[in-house]
Design a protein around this motif. Structure first.
Motif, PDB file in Angstrom:
ATOM      1  N   TYR A   1      -4.058  -0.793 -16.797  1.00  0.00           N
ATOM      2  CA  TYR A   1      -5.426   0.623 -15.604  1.00  0.00           C
ATOM      3  C   TYR A   1      -5.211   1.930 -15.989  1.00  0.00           C
ATOM      4  CZ  TYR A   1      -6.724   3.800 -12.190  1.00  0.00           C
ATOM      5  OH  TYR A   1      -7.810   4.879 -11.093  1.00  0.00           O
ATOM      6  N   TYR A   2      -3.751   2.666 -15.847  1.00  0.00           N
ATOM      7  CA  TYR A   2      -3.651   3.481 -16.976  1.00  0.00           C
ATOM      8  C   TYR A   2      -3.663   4.062 -18.305  1.00  0.00           C
ATOM      9  CZ  TYR A   2      -2.280   5.961 -12.159  1.00  0.00           C
ATOM     10  OH  TYR A   2      -2.062   5.885 -11.267  1.00  0.00           O
TER      11      TYR A   2
ATOM     12  N   ILE B   1       0.623  -1.396  -0.003  1.00  0.00           N
ATOM     13  CA  ILE B   1      -0.387   0.316   0.043  1.00  0.00           C
ATOM     14  C   ILE B   1       0.591   1.272  -0.197  1.00  0.00           C
ATOM     15  CG2 ILE B   1      -1.747  -1.334   1.008  1.00  0.00           C
ATOM     16  CD1 ILE B   1      -1.356   0.383   3.681  1.00  0.00           C
ATOM     17  N   ALA B   2       2.294   1.147  -0.147  1.00  0.00           N
ATOM     18  CA  ALA B   2       2.871   2.542   0.361  1.00  0.00           C
ATOM     19  C   ALA B   2       3.260   2.656  -1.212  1.00  0.00           C
ATOM     20  CB  ALA B   2       4.061   2.112   1.372  1.00  0.00           C
ATOM     21  N   ASP B   3       3.494   1.703  -1.725  1.00  0.00           N
ATOM     22  CA  ASP B   3       3.702   1.554  -3.185  1.00  0.00           C
ATOM     23  C   ASP B   3       2.681   2.373  -4.354  1.00  0.00           C
ATOM     24  OD1 ASP B   3       6.641   0.766  -3.274  1.00  0.00           O
ATOM     25  OD2 ASP B   3       5.326  -1.102  -2.156  1.00  0.00           O
ATOM     26  N   CYS B   4       1.272   2.087  -3.526  1.00  0.00           N
ATOM     27  CA  CYS B   4       0.343   2.646  -3.963  1.00  0.00           C
ATOM     28  C   CYS B   4      -0.048   3.939  -3.554  1.00  0.00           C
ATOM     29  CB  CYS B   4      -1.241   2.246  -3.388  1.00  0.00           C
ATOM     30  SG  CYS B   4      -1.215   0.156  -3.553  1.00  0.00           S
ATOM     31  N   ILE B   5       0.476   4.724  -2.558  1.00  0.00           N
ATOM     32  CA  ILE B   5       0.745   6.154  -2.058  1.00  0.00           C
ATOM     33  C   ILE B   5       1.585   6.483  -3.101  1.00  0.00           C
ATOM     34  CG2 ILE B   5       0.834   7.973  -0.057  1.00  0.00           C
ATOM     35  CD1 ILE B   5       0.062   5.513   1.482  1.00  0.00           C
ATOM     36  N   LEU B   6       3.297   6.268  -2.913  1.00  0.00           N
ATOM     37  CA  LEU B   6       4.121   7.041  -3.636  1.00  0.00           C
ATOM     38  C   LEU B   6       3.803   7.292  -5.441  1.00  0.00           C
ATOM     39  CD1 LEU B   6       5.415   6.348  -0.787  1.00  0.00           C
ATOM     40  CD2 LEU B   6       7.523   5.198  -2.425  1.00  0.00           C
ATOM     41  N   LEU B   7       3.573   6.369  -6.643  1.00  0.00           N
ATOM     42  CA  LEU B   7       3.499   6.092  -7.789  1.00  0.00           C
ATOM     43  C   LEU B   7       2.559   7.565  -7.921  1.00  0.00           C
ATOM     44  CD1 LEU B   7       3.575   5.314 -10.065  1.00  0.00           C
ATOM     45  CD2 LEU B   7       2.058   4.555  -9.976  1.00  0.00           C
ATOM     46  N   PRO B   8       1.417   7.748  -6.797  1.00  0.00           N
ATOM     47  CA  PRO B   8       0.870   9.354  -8.092  1.00  0.00           C
ATOM     48  C   PRO B   8       1.070  10.418  -6.971  1.00  0.00           C
ATOM     49  CG  PRO B   8      -0.726   7.537  -6.343  1.00  0.00           C
ATOM     50  CD  PRO B   8       0.402   6.753  -6.664  1.00  0.00           C
ATOM     51  N   GLN B   9       1.800  10.009  -5.481  1.00  0.00           N
ATOM     52  CA  GLN B   9       2.603  11.044  -4.697  1.00  0.00           C
ATOM     53  C   GLN B   9       3.062  11.489  -6.322  1.00  0.00           C
ATOM     54  OE1 GLN B   9       5.481  10.397  -1.911  1.00  0.00           O
ATOM     55  NE2 GLN B   9       3.955  11.211  -0.500  1.00  0.00           N
TER      56      GLN B   9
ATOM     57  N   ARG C   1       9.070   0.797 -12.844  1.00  0.00           N
ATOM     58  CA  ARG C   1       8.496  -0.467 -12.147  1.00  0.00           C
ATOM     59  C   ARG C   1       7.582  -0.882 -11.902  1.00  0.00           C
ATOM     60  NH1 ARG C   1      12.660  -0.386  -8.773  1.00  0.00           N
ATOM     61  NH2 ARG C   1      14.127  -0.416  -9.956  1.00  0.00           N
ATOM     62  N   MET C   2       6.675   0.647 -11.235  1.00  0.00           N
ATOM     63  CA  MET C   2       6.197   0.752 -10.840  1.00  0.00           C
ATOM     64  C   MET C   2       4.794   0.748 -11.760  1.00  0.00           C
ATOM     65  SD  MET C   2       4.609   0.540  -7.157  1.00  0.00           S
ATOM     66  CE  MET C   2       3.425   0.881  -7.528  1.00  0.00           C
ATOM     67  N   ASN C   3       4.793   1.718 -13.043  1.00  0.00           N
ATOM     68  CA  ASN C   3       3.943   1.493 -14.272  1.00  0.00           C
ATOM     69  C   ASN C   3       4.553   0.871 -14.522  1.00  0.00           C
ATOM     70  OD1 ASN C   3       2.385   4.283 -13.939  1.00  0.00           O
ATOM     71  ND2 ASN C   3       4.579   5.036 -14.010  1.00  0.00           N
ATOM     72  N   ALA C   4       5.355  -0.132 -14.881  1.00  0.00           N
ATOM     73  CA  ALA C   4       5.215  -2.020 -15.502  1.00  0.00           C
ATOM     74  C   ALA C   4       4.909  -2.402 -15.304  1.00  0.00           C
ATOM     75  CB  ALA C   4       6.433  -1.773 -16.034  1.00  0.00           C
ATOM     76  N   LEU C   5       4.190  -2.489 -14.022  1.00  0.00           N
ATOM     77  CA  LEU C   5       3.582  -3.637 -13.650  1.00  0.00           C
ATOM     78  C   LEU C   5       2.377  -4.294 -13.981  1.00  0.00           C
ATOM     79  CD1 LEU C   5       3.513  -2.945  -9.351  1.00  0.00           C
ATOM     80  CD2 LEU C   5       4.363  -5.118 -10.941  1.00  0.00           C
ATOM     81  N   PRO C   6       1.445  -4.744 -14.478  1.00  0.00           N
ATOM     82  CA  PRO C   6       0.661  -4.753 -15.593  1.00  0.00           C
ATOM     83  C   PRO C   6      -0.677  -4.434 -15.383  1.00  0.00           C
ATOM     84  CG  PRO C   6       2.326  -7.656 -15.211  1.00  0.00           C
ATOM     85  CD  PRO C   6       2.660  -6.243 -14.472  1.00  0.00           C
ATOM     86  N   ALA C   7      -1.079  -4.970 -14.012  1.00  0.00           N
ATOM     87  CA  ALA C   7      -2.329  -4.083 -13.717  1.00  0.00           C
ATOM     88  C   ALA C   7      -2.455  -2.499 -14.213  1.00  0.00           C
ATOM     89  CB  ALA C   7      -2.146  -5.210 -12.269  1.00  0.00           C
TER      90      ALA C   7
END
Length: 231
Positions: A223-224, A176-184, A213-219
């Motif tokens: 989504y984007y 969940i920390a990465d879920c915060i950092l990516l848009p932040q 790396r985050m943006n390359a995660l398939p899901a």
């Protein structure tokens, strides 16, 4: 009897804002959800009767709405295989430490952001951001953040990523920390915040690689891509 799958509806504006981390948690746990996006005009009508007068709101199985995006994030992080927010106390502590660090980051930028959006909070008149003085003040605060504060914050993130194996902020798997950092972090390269150069992360290769790396995660990529197709 067979347990039916719960239904989820997340209500927020058609922006990233406070809800994007929760959307990403749904996406990364593979949990279907209704992504309800309301206009600011619709919100004016909803606000008086909404819980705490705020968005986002999460509705589970059509029940009473739940407010507070971090509470939602932790809840959604336990869905799916639960890996986004582990139940092991030591592992959860590492995740919560990173979530707290992300909160420090947000609070550091808050004056630069909200001086333009909510000037009264900082003792200025409502029209302050539109005045020459206001525009200069906002520019000075944001420039100072970029040159004096942001590099140290990015160094903290970089060190944590490297200490924990170089993949994500808490180790080999996203949390969940990465879920915060990516848009932040992504908002600093998006180009919609005045006086924040879109190159401001370039001097931090660990961060640039982490975002890729985050943006390359398939899901996440799916989504984007779907979001871009709707525009």
């Amino acid at each position: 009897p067979q347990r039916t799958m719960s239904t989820y509806k997340l209500t927020y504006f058609n922006i990233a804002g406070a809800a994007e981390k929760v959307r990403l948690a749904f996406v990364l746990t593979g949990t279907p959800f209704e992504d309800e996006r309301v206009s600011f005009d619709q919100w004016k009508e909803m606000k008086a009767t909404s819980k705490f007068g705020q968005l986002p709101l999460l509705t589970v199985d059509g029940g009473a709405p739940i407010a507070q995006s971090e509470a939602m994030l932790r809840y959604v992080g336990r869905l799916g295989d639960g890996s986004l927010y582990p139940t092991d106390p030591a592992a959860a502590l590492r995740v919560d430490e990173a979530v707290g660090l992300a909160g420090d980051f947000d609070r550091s930028f808050m004056p630069g952001l909200y001086m333009a959006l909510r000037p009264k909070v900082y003792g200025f008149a409502e029209d302050f951001p539109k005045t020459p003085e206001g525009q200069e003040r906002i520019k000075a605060v944001r420039t100072a953040f970029c040159t004096e504060t942001l590099p140290g914050l990015l160094d903290q993130y970089s060190k944590l990523i490297e200490e924990r194996g170089g993949a994500f902020i808490c180790g080999a798997q996203p949390t969940i920390a990465d879920c915060i950092l990516l848009p932040q972090l992504s908002k600093f390269t998006a180009g919609y915040i005045d006086h924040i150069p879109t190159t401001c992360l370039d001097g931090h290769p660990v961060i640039v690689a982490y975002l890729a790396r985050m943006n390359a995660l398939p899901a996440v990529a799916e989504y984007y891509a779907a979001a871009a197709a709707k525009k």
